[in-house]
Design a protein around this motif. Structure first.
Motif, short mmCIF file in Angstrom:
data_model
loop_
_atom_site.label_atom_id
_atom_site.label_comp_id
_atom_site.label_asym_id
_atom_site.label_seq_id
_atom_site.Cartn_x
_atom_site.Cartn_y
_atom_site.Cartn_z
N VAL A 19 0.85 -1.19 0.00
CA VAL A 19 0.00 0.00 0.00
C VAL A 19 0.88 1.24 0.00
CG1 VAL A 19 -1.73 1.29 1.30
CG2 VAL A 19 -1.82 -1.22 1.25
N ARG A 20 0.54 2.21 -0.82
CA ARG A 20 1.29 3.46 -0.87
C ARG A 20 1.19 4.18 0.46
NH1 ARG A 20 -0.71 8.49 -4.40
NH2 ARG A 20 -2.32 8.23 -2.83
N GLN A 21 2.32 4.64 1.00
CA GLN A 21 2.33 5.30 2.30
C GLN A 21 3.12 6.60 2.24
OE1 GLN A 21 3.63 2.76 5.47
NE2 GLN A 21 2.27 1.08 4.92
N GLN A 22 2.72 7.55 3.07
CA GLN A 22 3.46 8.81 3.20
C GLN A 22 4.66 8.56 4.11
OE1 GLN A 22 2.76 13.32 5.02
NE2 GLN A 22 1.00 12.02 4.55
N ILE A 23 5.86 8.93 3.64
CA ILE A 23 7.04 8.69 4.46
C ILE A 23 7.63 9.99 5.02
CG2 ILE A 23 7.64 6.52 3.32
CD1 ILE A 23 9.73 8.04 1.71
N VAL A 24 7.32 11.12 4.40
CA VAL A 24 7.77 12.40 4.95
C VAL A 24 6.95 13.52 4.30
CG1 VAL A 24 9.56 12.85 3.20
CG2 VAL A 24 9.84 13.78 5.52
N ARG A 25 6.83 14.65 5.00
CA ARG A 25 6.15 15.82 4.46
C ARG A 25 7.04 17.04 4.60
NH1 ARG A 25 0.50 18.18 6.75
NH2 ARG A 25 1.75 19.91 7.54
N ILE A 26 7.11 17.84 3.56
CA ILE A 26 7.92 19.06 3.56
C ILE A 26 7.00 20.25 3.36
CG2 ILE A 26 9.84 20.28 2.46
CD1 ILE A 26 10.68 17.51 1.30
N ASP A 27 6.99 21.18 4.32
CA ASP A 27 6.14 22.36 4.24
C ASP A 27 6.96 23.58 3.82
OD1 ASP A 27 4.20 20.69 5.13
OD2 ASP A 27 3.77 21.75 6.99
N ARG A 28 6.38 24.39 2.96
CA ARG A 28 7.00 25.65 2.54
C ARG A 28 6.00 26.77 2.76
NH1 ARG A 28 8.71 27.59 -3.56
NH2 ARG A 28 10.18 29.22 -2.95
N GLU A 29 6.38 27.73 3.57
CA GLU A 29 5.42 28.77 3.94
C GLU A 29 6.16 29.98 4.48
OE1 GLU A 29 1.75 29.32 7.19
OE2 GLU A 29 2.85 27.44 7.03
N CYS A 30 5.72 31.18 4.07
CA CYS A 30 6.25 32.42 4.61
C CYS A 30 5.45 32.78 5.85
CB CYS A 30 6.15 33.55 3.57
SG CYS A 30 6.78 35.13 4.16
N LYS A 31 6.14 33.00 6.95
CA LYS A 31 5.45 33.24 8.23
C LYS A 31 5.13 34.71 8.48
CE LYS A 31 5.70 28.90 9.75
NZ LYS A 31 4.51 28.10 10.05
N GLN A 32 5.58 35.58 7.60
CA GLN A 32 5.38 37.01 7.82
C GLN A 32 4.04 37.49 7.26
OE1 GLN A 32 7.60 38.65 9.70
NE2 GLN A 32 8.64 36.65 9.83
N PRO A 33 3.44 38.53 7.86
CA PRO A 33 2.19 39.09 7.31
C PRO A 33 2.41 39.63 5.90
CG PRO A 33 2.58 39.86 9.56
CD PRO A 33 3.83 39.17 9.12
N PHE A 34 1.32 39.76 5.15
CA PHE A 34 1.41 40.30 3.81
C PHE A 34 1.80 41.78 3.84
CE2 PHE A 34 -1.98 37.00 3.20
CZ PHE A 34 -1.17 36.12 2.51
N SER A 35 2.30 42.26 2.71
CA SER A 35 2.58 43.70 2.58
C SER A 35 1.25 44.44 2.49
CB SER A 35 3.40 43.96 1.32
OG SER A 35 2.64 43.64 0.16
#
Length: 332
Positions: free
Chosen positions: A121-137
């Protein structure tokens, strides 16, 4: 059950605005080839890659799948994930003119590495998050506000989908809530970390852990949950609070003082709960836009959630599936 069956066709073409953190869920799939000689890790042979809507984008996807006309408001980056997300939403007929490209911000992405073999069965082995934590301009915020103002008067209901990535700024939050209250348009909030700042919103949707965290509680049992629901209802001056409880169903608190326990409709076929909260929000918002009571809207959302947890990953439910689920439940 007949009331719910009659409600399903009324969801069609209701205009819903979804404001929030648009996320691209990226799935990288690979077949297990061998163990690396560099380190004790698997080597995967790339087999597929696809992008599906997540976060607020998943809420828009769910509204569209149930027949609503959706206006998405948020920010995506000028990058591959953002372009794919726009295309995915556009292909479903979702209005994407309100998705602002922030030149200084990447699209929020959650990349899941999925591995499996021919007989596994296909399984998730890792997750990578990409996100800017600063408020918008201020410039980006102004563009979002302008798009909201241009379309808000035509809406039957509004969703504020706050995953903590600053799209729903205090300015946007306060303006939308005040407008919806004045025009008597249902406004529902689903906020992961900051729900107590949404005073005046029509409906609050939380899961157990979010409700507990909002009030500083470490754990929530059936007794303390009732107390928590009442406090959130009173402090936010909301009309209703819906708390999802996983296998224990949902609990609905209404301003009238009524508290309703709504049992799950599907106990035996849970495959993946990813994105089920967005399904609940989408179904309940559409039902309220169609004139349903808070109780019937919550029950309908419960059936919709029972459908998507049978499916892998972020998923949606259709009007046909809803009718079938409600009909089968009635027959049982």
């Amino acid at each position: 059950m007949q009331t719910l069956l009659e409600l399903v066709p009324k969801l069609k073409d209701k205009k819903i605005m979804v404001i929030g953190d648009m996320v691209a869920d990226v799935y990288l799939e690979g077949k297990i080839a061998r163990i690396s000689r560099e380190a004790p890790v698997l080597i995967l042979e790339h087999s597929a890659e696809h992008v599906v809507p997540g976060g607020a984008a998943n809420a828009t996807y769910n509204v569209a799948a149930l027949g609503g006309e959706v206006f998405a408001m948020g920010v995506v980056g000028d990058d591959y994930a953002g372009n794919q997300l726009r295309q995915e939403l556009g292909d479903k007929g979702i209005h994407t003119d309100g998705l602002i490209s922030g030149p200084d911000r990447p699209t929020i992405t959650k990349t899941r590495i999925m591995a499996g073999g021919q007989a596994t069965v296909r399984q998730q082995i890792v997750r990578i998050d990409r996100e800017c934590k600063q408020p918008f301009s201020e410039e980006t915020e102004e563009k979002i506000v302008k798009s909201i103002k241009e379309n808000l008067s035509a809406m039957a209901a509004v969703v504020l989908s706050d995953y903590g990535s600053h799209t729903v700024s205090s300015r946007i939050r306060d303006y939308v809530i005040a407008y919806c209250k004045e025009m008597q348009i249902p406004c529902i909030v689903d906020s992961r970390y900051d729900v107590m700042s949404y005073k005046g919103v029509t409906v609050v949707k939380q899961n157990e852990s979010e409700a507990a965290a909002a009030l500083g509680l470490k754990t929530v049992d059936a007794v303390s949950l009732q107390h928590a629901g009442k406090i959130i209802l009173e402090r936010l001056e909301a009309e209703a609070v819906l708390i999802s409880r996983g296998p224990d169903g949902m609990m609905l608190f209404e301003r009238s003082g009524k508290i309703s326990n709504i049992p799950v409709t599907n106990k035996s076929e849970v495959y993946d709960v990813t994105g089920a909260g967005d399904t609940v929000v989408a179904a309940m918002t559409l039902a309220l836009a169609a004139g349903a009571s808070y109780y019937d809207a919550a029950r309908l959302s419960n059936f919709a959630a029972g459908i998507v947890v049978r499916k892998p990953g972020t998923a949606t439910s259709s009007p046909e599936e809803l009718r079938e689920a409600i009909g089968n439940h009635d027959g049982a």
